[in-house]
Design a protein around this motif. Sequence first.
Motif, PDB file in Angstrom:
ATOM      1  N   SER A 144       0.815  -1.218   0.000  1.00  4.95           N
ATOM      2  CA  SER A 144       0.000   0.000   0.000  1.00  4.95           C
ATOM      3  C   SER A 144       0.847   1.265   0.000  1.00  4.95           C
ATOM      4  O   SER A 144       0.572   2.207  -0.754  1.00  4.95           O
ATOM      5  CB  SER A 144      -0.930  -0.004   1.222  1.00  4.95           C
ATOM      6  N   THR A 145       1.891   1.299   0.840  1.00  9.01           N
ATOM      7  CA  THR A 145       2.696   2.508   0.980  1.00  9.01           C
ATOM      8  C   THR A 145       3.406   2.916  -0.312  1.00  9.01           C
ATOM      9  O   THR A 145       3.244   4.053  -0.767  1.00  9.01           O
ATOM     10  CB  THR A 145       3.729   2.334   2.114  1.00  9.01           C
ATOM     11  N   PRO A 146       4.212   2.039  -0.933  1.00  9.93           N
ATOM     12  CA  PRO A 146       4.878   2.457  -2.173  1.00  9.93           C
ATOM     13  C   PRO A 146       3.899   2.709  -3.315  1.00  9.93           C
ATOM     14  O   PRO A 146       4.143   3.565  -4.164  1.00  9.93           O
ATOM     15  CB  PRO A 146       5.811   1.285  -2.491  1.00  9.93           C
ATOM     16  N   ALA A 147       2.776   1.962  -3.337  1.00  9.41           N
ATOM     17  CA  ALA A 147       1.783   2.182  -4.388  1.00  9.41           C
ATOM     18  C   ALA A 147       1.219   3.598  -4.297  1.00  9.41           C
ATOM     19  O   ALA A 147       1.060   4.288  -5.316  1.00  9.41           O
ATOM     20  CB  ALA A 147       0.659   1.157  -4.272  1.00  9.41           C
ATOM     21  N   SER A 148       0.934   4.049  -3.078  1.00  7.80           N
ATOM     22  CA  SER A 148       0.408   5.405  -2.882  1.00  7.80           C
ATOM     23  C   SER A 148       1.437   6.453  -3.280  1.00  7.80           C
ATOM     24  O   SER A 148       1.104   7.455  -3.928  1.00  7.80           O
ATOM     25  CB  SER A 148      -0.002   5.601  -1.417  1.00  7.80           C
ATOM     26  N   LEU A 149       2.706   6.234  -2.879  1.00 11.03           N
ATOM     27  CA  LEU A 149       3.757   7.189  -3.238  1.00 11.03           C
ATOM     28  C   LEU A 149       3.952   7.276  -4.755  1.00 11.03           C
ATOM     29  O   LEU A 149       4.087   8.366  -5.320  1.00 11.03           O
ATOM     30  CB  LEU A 149       5.074   6.780  -2.567  1.00 11.03           C
ATOM     31  N   LEU A 150       3.954   6.130  -5.422  1.00 12.24           N
ATOM     32  CA  LEU A 150       4.111   6.123  -6.876  1.00 12.24           C
ATOM     33  C   LEU A 150       2.912   6.766  -7.567  1.00 12.24           C
ATOM     34  O   LEU A 150       3.059   7.466  -8.577  1.00 12.24           O
ATOM     35  CB  LEU A 150       4.294   4.684  -7.376  1.00 12.24           C
ATOM     36  N   HIS A 151       1.736   6.542  -7.009  1.00 15.76           N
ATOM     37  CA  HIS A 151       0.517   7.138  -7.565  1.00 15.76           C
ATOM     38  C   HIS A 151       0.605   8.666  -7.542  1.00 15.76           C
ATOM     39  O   HIS A 151       0.264   9.350  -8.516  1.00 15.76           O
ATOM     40  CB  HIS A 151      -0.690   6.656  -6.763  1.00 15.76           C
ATOM     41  N   VAL A 152       1.102   9.201  -6.418  1.00 20.57           N
ATOM     42  CA  VAL A 152       1.275  10.650  -6.283  1.00 20.57           C
ATOM     43  C   VAL A 152       2.399  11.141  -7.193  1.00 20.57           C
ATOM     44  O   VAL A 152       2.269  12.178  -7.863  1.00 20.57           O
ATOM     45  CB  VAL A 152       1.584  11.024  -4.815  1.00 20.57           C
ATOM     46  N   LEU A 153       3.505  10.397  -7.248  1.00 21.09           N
ATOM     47  CA  LEU A 153       4.665  10.802  -8.043  1.00 21.09           C
ATOM     48  C   LEU A 153       4.314  10.896  -9.532  1.00 21.09           C
ATOM     49  O   LEU A 153       4.852  11.727 -10.262  1.00 21.09           O
ATOM     50  CB  LEU A 153       5.808   9.805  -7.835  1.00 21.09           C
TER      51      LEU A 153
END
Length: 483
Positions: A144-153
Amino acid sequence: MFTFLAGIALLILGYFTYGKFVERVFGVQEERSTPAYTHQDGVDYLPMSTKKNSLIQLLNIAGTGPIFGPILGALYGPVAFIWIVIGAIFAGAVHDYLTGMISIRNRGAHLPELASKFLGKVMKHVVNAFAVLLLLLVGTVFVSTPASLLHVLMDGKVTLGIIVALIFAYYILATLMPVDKIIGRLYPYFGALLVISALGVGIGLLVKGAPIPELSLSNFHPDNLPIFPLIFFTITCGALSGFHATQTPIISRTTQREKQGRKIFYGMMIAEGVIAMIWAAAAMSLFNGPTGLNELLAAGGPGAVVSEVSTMMLGAVGGTLAVLGVVVLPITSGDTAFRSARMIIAEYLNIAQKKMSSRLWIATPLFVVSFVLTKIDFNLLWRYFSWANQATAVIALFVAAMYLYIAKKNYWIALLPGTFMLVMVITYILNAKIGFGLPMNISWIGAAIGSAALVALFFKAAKKARRNNFPLDEDVSSWKGAA
């Protein structure tokens, strides 16, 4: 600034002083063959260099812990520095080193097997379930954490579901493939990116003269923010984390010589402490105090803080690279979480892992359960993970203390931090809403009584084991190879 710099200096000094002391207490045997050679299978057991093992270990244990935890811990102010420094030197690094070295002495065994051997067969089943649950929570959180960061990036141009699917696909490959094919080849580069980005932020703080607050009597205990026991569950991976006990056996199976253990296990925990200090300092100094930090956290969570800090300190390009380094962290811990879970279950069921089919049928249910867990509220998952994480650290420290007691060595180096955290773990679960919800004063009393009883049981079992000349290490005297 002085508190921050002094903390960094103490962490480095701790590696060369207390780290050597712990190494002497354990007693390295350079002539002893390691599992990388005695049990070599080309999948999980195989020798790798110290440099490669060190960087892989750093990534395995890091996750977002030494970044997100200290960012949240920065709300406590400079007192967070104290826990990072003291926790890393006297608890976290000791925990990691002893877990790794005892595993090396016992064919690279994971924590459930070690708990079974040193704390009783019943503990094997308890710790096995506990460890697998913890690793599933870690793996799920680190989807969940990296997916959210990549989504924002990527400005939302790629849907969150697709990103989650891609991360799961990578996890499946990394979990099933031999350790040197993906993890051994990619992680050293990812580890270098992590270190470089953290150093870049740290140097930026110094060059730009960031107003890092100093520790004083007036800010030692923040208003309306109870330190005990919450700070120990907020800042974990930067100081003490039971998750590390599930990761060190991966590297204990690839370590060439026992002498390398201090650098790989103790040293990488100290490195993680330095990273935690840098991110805690950045969060404390760049957002006009706790109020500004709280507002940013409310708007976008720790990921937003990472993005802001990286851009301010390193510029647009450097900031993007730093954020990518942070994205890599949870991914490189998530895949090894699933790998550890596979290895623990295989060890529990006594199933060799050389065949792909054997790995596949154990790993597949893990990914199915993890996918279901991604549908649960992230904050709820994280609270349970934090408690399970530190409870696992207590178990690992008591295993280490039992080993040293039976060996007639200084067991206090493990028992003291283990007992301290035991009190915190019991207090937290008695008081927290996710636990029993008891008043804090009742929780402290219950924790004191419960901890005293468990320590008494520890000494009773330890004395019996010492009298019976309990076998500490696997016998490798008949092995004829050369390390």
